[in-house]
Every structure is written in C-alpha cells, then in structure tokens.
Motif scaffolding. Structure first.
Motif, short mmCIF file in Angstrom:
data_model
loop_
_atom_site.label_atom_id
_atom_site.label_comp_id
_atom_site.label_asym_id
_atom_site.label_seq_id
_atom_site.Cartn_x
_atom_site.Cartn_y
_atom_site.Cartn_z
N ILE A 151 39.98 -22.12 11.62
CA ILE A 151 39.15 -22.86 10.68
C ILE A 151 38.93 -24.27 11.21
O ILE A 151 39.90 -24.98 11.50
CB ILE A 151 39.80 -22.91 9.29
N THR A 152 37.66 -24.65 11.33
CA THR A 152 37.31 -25.98 11.82
C THR A 152 36.45 -26.68 10.78
O THR A 152 35.45 -26.13 10.33
CB THR A 152 36.55 -25.89 13.15
N GLY A 153 36.83 -27.89 10.40
CA GLY A 153 36.08 -28.64 9.41
C GLY A 153 35.63 -29.99 9.95
O GLY A 153 36.36 -30.64 10.70
N LYS A 154 34.42 -30.39 9.56
CA LYS A 154 33.90 -31.70 9.97
C LYS A 154 33.27 -32.38 8.75
O LYS A 154 32.57 -31.74 7.97
CB LYS A 154 32.84 -31.54 11.06
N GLY A 155 33.52 -33.66 8.62
CA GLY A 155 32.89 -34.44 7.56
C GLY A 155 33.19 -33.93 6.17
O GLY A 155 32.32 -33.96 5.29
N LEU A 156 34.40 -33.41 5.97
CA LEU A 156 34.75 -32.88 4.66
C LEU A 156 34.65 -33.96 3.59
O LEU A 156 34.90 -35.13 3.83
CB LEU A 156 36.17 -32.30 4.70
N ALA A 157 34.28 -33.55 2.38
CA ALA A 157 34.10 -34.45 1.24
C ALA A 157 32.94 -35.42 1.45
O ALA A 157 32.88 -36.48 0.83
CB ALA A 157 35.39 -35.22 0.94
N THR A 158 31.99 -35.05 2.33
CA THR A 158 30.77 -35.84 2.52
C THR A 158 29.56 -34.94 2.33
O THR A 158 29.68 -33.72 2.24
CB THR A 158 30.73 -36.46 3.93
N ASP A 159 28.37 -35.53 2.30
CA ASP A 159 27.15 -34.74 2.13
C ASP A 159 26.82 -33.89 3.35
O ASP A 159 25.97 -33.00 3.28
CB ASP A 159 25.97 -35.67 1.81
N SER A 160 27.44 -34.17 4.49
CA SER A 160 27.16 -33.41 5.71
C SER A 160 28.38 -32.61 6.16
O SER A 160 28.59 -32.42 7.35
CB SER A 160 26.72 -34.37 6.83
N SER A 161 29.18 -32.16 5.20
CA SER A 161 30.38 -31.40 5.55
C SER A 161 30.02 -30.07 6.21
O SER A 161 29.00 -29.45 5.90
CB SER A 161 31.22 -31.15 4.30
N ALA A 162 30.86 -29.65 7.14
CA ALA A 162 30.65 -28.39 7.85
C ALA A 162 31.99 -27.69 8.02
O ALA A 162 33.00 -28.32 8.32
CB ALA A 162 30.01 -28.64 9.21
N ILE A 163 31.98 -26.37 7.82
CA ILE A 163 33.18 -25.56 7.99
C ILE A 163 32.83 -24.33 8.81
O ILE A 163 31.85 -23.62 8.51
CB ILE A 163 33.77 -25.12 6.64
N ASP A 164 33.60 -24.07 9.86
CA ASP A 164 33.45 -22.88 10.68
C ASP A 164 34.72 -22.05 10.56
O ASP A 164 35.83 -22.58 10.69
CB ASP A 164 33.22 -23.23 12.15
N VAL A 165 34.56 -20.75 10.30
CA VAL A 165 35.71 -19.85 10.20
C VAL A 165 35.48 -18.68 11.17
O VAL A 165 34.42 -18.05 11.15
CB VAL A 165 35.88 -19.30 8.77
N VAL A 166 36.47 -18.41 12.01
CA VAL A 166 36.43 -17.29 12.95
C VAL A 166 37.67 -16.44 12.71
O VAL A 166 38.80 -16.96 12.70
CB VAL A 166 36.39 -17.77 14.41
N VAL A 167 37.47 -15.15 12.51
CA VAL A 167 38.58 -14.21 12.31
C VAL A 167 38.52 -13.16 13.41
O VAL A 167 37.48 -12.52 13.63
CB VAL A 167 38.50 -13.52 10.93
#
Length: 281
Positions: free
Chosen positions: A7-23
C-alpha cells in the motif's frame, strides 16, 4: 502459500490524495476454482480510480479491468474487460458496461457475455434495491425493482460449480424478471434444461417455472424422457422473499406441492442424498 500486499499513499488528508494497492498471491480460491497466482492492482486518486485483477489456474482463469468513481451516494464502476471460466471455454464481456452500486441497491446498464468456443450466452440490465439494515428497511421497502437476466445454451456445469455438484451435464436456457418493490418484489422465472444427465438417469428435457408475488411462490416442473412425460410437479409455497430484513421468511399458511413420476429411475432421487449405494429400480 504467500500473499504480499503493498500500500502506497501520497498527499493523504489533502485534495490530491492518492492510494495505490497491489496484492500478489501464490494461490487463490475463486468460487471454488483454484488459481495458481493472483494479482490485483487498485489506484485511487481523489475519488477516481482504476482497478485490474488477473488470476490464473491450471483449469480456469479470470481477468478484469475497469474504472470507478466514489461519491457520497455510492460507487460508479465502468467495466472495460471481464473474462473468466474454464481455459477451454471462457466467458467474455461482449462490450464495456457501467453499473452504480449504492448502499441499498444497484443500477446496471445493458450487459452481455458470450462463451468463447462454446454455446453459452447471457445478457441483462436493470435496477435492484435491497437493504441489510433494519434501520434502512422502511426507506428501502418502496424502492422500485426492474431487472432482467436471460441465459441461452449455458452448460449446466457452469451453474452447478456454485453448489459443488459436478455430476450433472446438459445445457440450460433461462429467464428471470424482477419487478415490484424491495419490500414486495414480483419475480417470474423459467428454466429449460436439454439433454440432462444426472449419473445414469437422463431427461431429454426438464422444464420449470417459478412465480412469486404477494408472499407466495407458485412453481411447476416437467420432465420428458424418450418423448414422454415421466415427471411433473406443481404447487404453492407461502414465503416472504422481500429484499429487506425480516424476523421470519416462512408464513403460517398451508404449503401445497405434489409430484408425480412415471417409470422414473429411483436412483435419480437417491443421488440427491447420502447413504444409498447400488440402488436399482
């Protein structure tokens, strides 16, 4: 057996937040089918995302790709690719379609599947509404239903996999139409199975009808063997099939159902339950 989740997160709790999940998984069980490997990728950026999944096994494989958008009322999904089933005769989505899934139902655009190297076809569209929450049941009960599903020449094994029964063969055609409301659904369904074999017993054709309205199921079944009718049954069953939580589904009303057979092999019945061997007659 190993499963790896990244799980990779960028800019969490902002208007440009991004989350990538790889299983990644060495193996997986998908509706009773074993896959030797599985990979799922989900990317979500500010309410909009993409998803992809691929699972491959010795006998069956599955793959899907699509986009989604999440808002306060639910999730809108655009399915661009959906393939699954046996490696010899997989089912494939004929063209992309969209659906919206909310807290208390879904709305699906017209969709169609076909079986590569096989005879099966399936198509449908419409709206379903339900709730699992008693708190939402009053609001959900009057929600309208309008859903249709049609199946043509589907190998019976594709149905029976879901109930872990692989002993029957044949091809099935079926239609189901759901209208009414979530609290008071109206359901009409028909099914016809050709060249049905269940062990040694065989039917040239087995037909059934199912109708539900006003808390009552009306059902019938007919079976033909070598050009003559050898099985028939019909009756009514009091039951509440509302798509909302209920304390009881069964009703305190008489159940009426009768079945008649003519020279039907006894093994057809004993095959349905355990404890019988070497049955004849």
């Amino acid at each position: 057996k190993r499963t790896h989740v990244q799980i990779t997160g960028k800019g969490l709790a902002t208007d440009s937040s991004a989350i990538d999940v790889v299983v990644l998984a060495d193996s997986a069980n998908i509706y009773g089918a074993l896959a030797d490997s599985l990979r799922a990728d989900v990317r979500h950026v500010n309410g909009v995302g993409t998803l992809a999944l691929i699972a491959v096994g010795a006998e069956r494989a599955y793959a899907t790709r699509g986009d989604f958008r999440v808002d306060s009322t639910g999730t809108a999904i655009s399915v661009r690719e959906l393939v699954g089933g046996s490696n010899a005769q997989p089912w494939s989505l004929a063209q992309p379609f969209s659906l919206r899934v909310g807290r208390n139902g879904l709305q699906a655009d017209s969709f169609a599947f076909h079986q590569t190297n096989g005879t099966g076809r399936a198509n449908g569209f419409g709206k379903l509404a339900w709730t699992r929450s008693r708190a939402d049941s009053v609001a959900a009960a009057p929600e309208p239903l309008d859903f249709t599903l049609a199946l043509q020449r589907v190998p019976l094994q594709d149905y029976l996999r879901f109930i872990k029964n692989k002993t029957a063969t044949g091809t099935a055609d079926g239609n189901i139409r759901i209208t009414g409301t979530a609290g008071e659904p109206i359901i009409d369904a028909t099914a016809d199975v050709s060249e049905l074999a269940y062990g040694d017993p065989r039917f040239d054709r087995l037909s059934s009808k199912f109708a539900y309205a006003e808390h009552r199921i009306a059902a019938s079944i007919e079976g033909q063997q070598r050009g003559r009718q050898v099985l028939s049954g019909s009756g009514q069953i009091p039951l509440d099939l509302g798509f909302v939580p209920l304390d009881r589904r069964s009703l305190d009303e008489p159940l009426e159902f009768s079945v008649r057979s003519d020279s039907l092999p006894v093994v057809l019945v004993t095959n349905l339950v355990s404890g019988f061997r070497n049955v004849a007659g």
